[in-house]
Design an enzyme around this catalytic site. Structure first.
Site, short mmCIF file in Angstrom:
data_model
loop_
_atom_site.label_atom_id
_atom_site.label_comp_id
_atom_site.label_asym_id
_atom_site.label_seq_id
_atom_site.Cartn_x
_atom_site.Cartn_y
_atom_site.Cartn_z
N HIS A 59 0.82 -1.21 0.00
CA HIS A 59 0.00 0.00 0.00
C HIS A 59 0.86 1.26 0.00
CE1 HIS A 59 -3.74 2.22 0.74
NE2 HIS A 59 -3.01 2.99 1.54
N HIS A 108 3.06 6.11 -1.79
CA HIS A 108 3.74 7.25 -1.17
C HIS A 108 5.26 7.14 -1.27
CE1 HIS A 108 -0.04 8.73 0.47
NE2 HIS A 108 -0.30 7.50 0.86
N LYS A 128 -4.88 9.91 -8.25
CA LYS A 128 -4.52 10.17 -6.85
C LYS A 128 -4.71 11.67 -6.66
CE LYS A 128 -2.53 9.09 -2.83
NZ LYS A 128 -3.05 8.08 -1.89
#
Length: 280
Positions: A156, A172, A218
């Site tokens: 993730h 990220h 995103k």
């Protein structure tokens, strides 16, 4: 949000000072911030504030370093669609173990391990600590809406996932962003700021941005740029194990940040990423 233990900022500064593999802006890489991203919703790209890629240049010799090389080998091991069950092959498990071994040899992870062991939050034995890291980051679990193990903290946070084919969740990490952008899978839409956040600086190491990936958007993501894999891995592990809060406030180097860290079943990282509050 409660202010975090100031000791954590001391440790974070120590991690920063020992991140010997961190890239130097302008020398090892250069980014092109361009314009501010427009408003976007899942399924809608909004207004593109950037017509060029985010990364203008990265010295890829950096990727030959042991932790970078081990990290990059993990990036193609996952199904991006949330809800699609993950299967870990023996080869992929070997790559996970190799990555854990490589980061645990770094000064950064030794600092974190010493601190966590002193606080009795991690086992002193290195093999047991490695197993704890494996559980936190790599053990599979079923993300919301799925009945079968389809996600992990590592996937993730560092690789990224898609939900419903139109929304990007997680994602990220700057190395994954750079590599996906180089392959033509990322369209950088511009940087994100609001009334409370500073305008990003291309010579600093944190920014919020908007991008599309695999037909999904995103709308706003936040990442460190140019730091080593071991720095992020260590910092996020520190925040996960030391704080029950979902936002950990830290000050180090030139940055005051909040590390968002959502727990999943108290055993795994659900998501974690930095939010820049201000430059110091």
């Amino acid at each position: 949000m409660n202010d975090s233990d100031p000791q954590l900022s001391v440790v974070a500064q120590e991690l920063w000072d020992n991140d010997v593999n961190r890239l130097q802006p302008g020398k090892d890489y250069k980014i092109s911030l361009q314009g501010k991203a427009g408003f976007a919703q899942p399924g809608n790209d909004g207004n593109d504030g950037a017509f060029l890629p985010l990364f203008a240049f990265v010295d890829e010799n950096i990727f030959k370093k042991e932790t970078f090389h081990a990290f990059i080998s993990l990036l193609d091991n996952y199904e991006s669609d949330a809800g699609e069950p993950e299967v870990v092959t023996p080869e992929e498990e070997f790559e996970i173990q190799r990555f854990l071994d490589s980061v645990m040899k770094t000064p950064i992870m030794k600092i974190v391990h010493r601190y966590l062991a002193e606080k009795q939050l991690s086992p002193k034995d290195l093999s047991d600590f490695k197993q704890q890291l494996h559980c936190i980051w790599f053990e599979l679990y079923a993300r919301k809406g799925s009945s079968r193990p389809d996600s992990s903290g590592f996937e993730h946070v560092f690789v990224g996932e898609t939900r419903g084919g139109r929304t990007v969740i997680g994602f990220h990490n700057w190395i994954q962003l750079y590599m996906q952008e180089k392959l033509g899978h990322i369209d950088y839409k511009g940087y994100n700021v609001n009334a409370k956040s500073p305008t990003p600086d291309g010579n600093k190491h944190i920014m919020a941005l908007q991008f599309s990936w695999k037909n999904g958007i995103k709308p706003k993501g936040s990442i460190f740029i140019g730091v080593s894999p071991e720095f992020e891995f260590a910092l996020y592990t520190l925040c996960f194990l030391t704080s029950p809060n979902e936002r950990v406030k830290l000050s180090f180097s030139l940055y005051e940040v909040e590390i968002v860290c959502h727990h999943y079943n108290q055993k795994h990282i659900g998501t974690t990423y930095p939010v820049l509050i201000k430059y110091l």
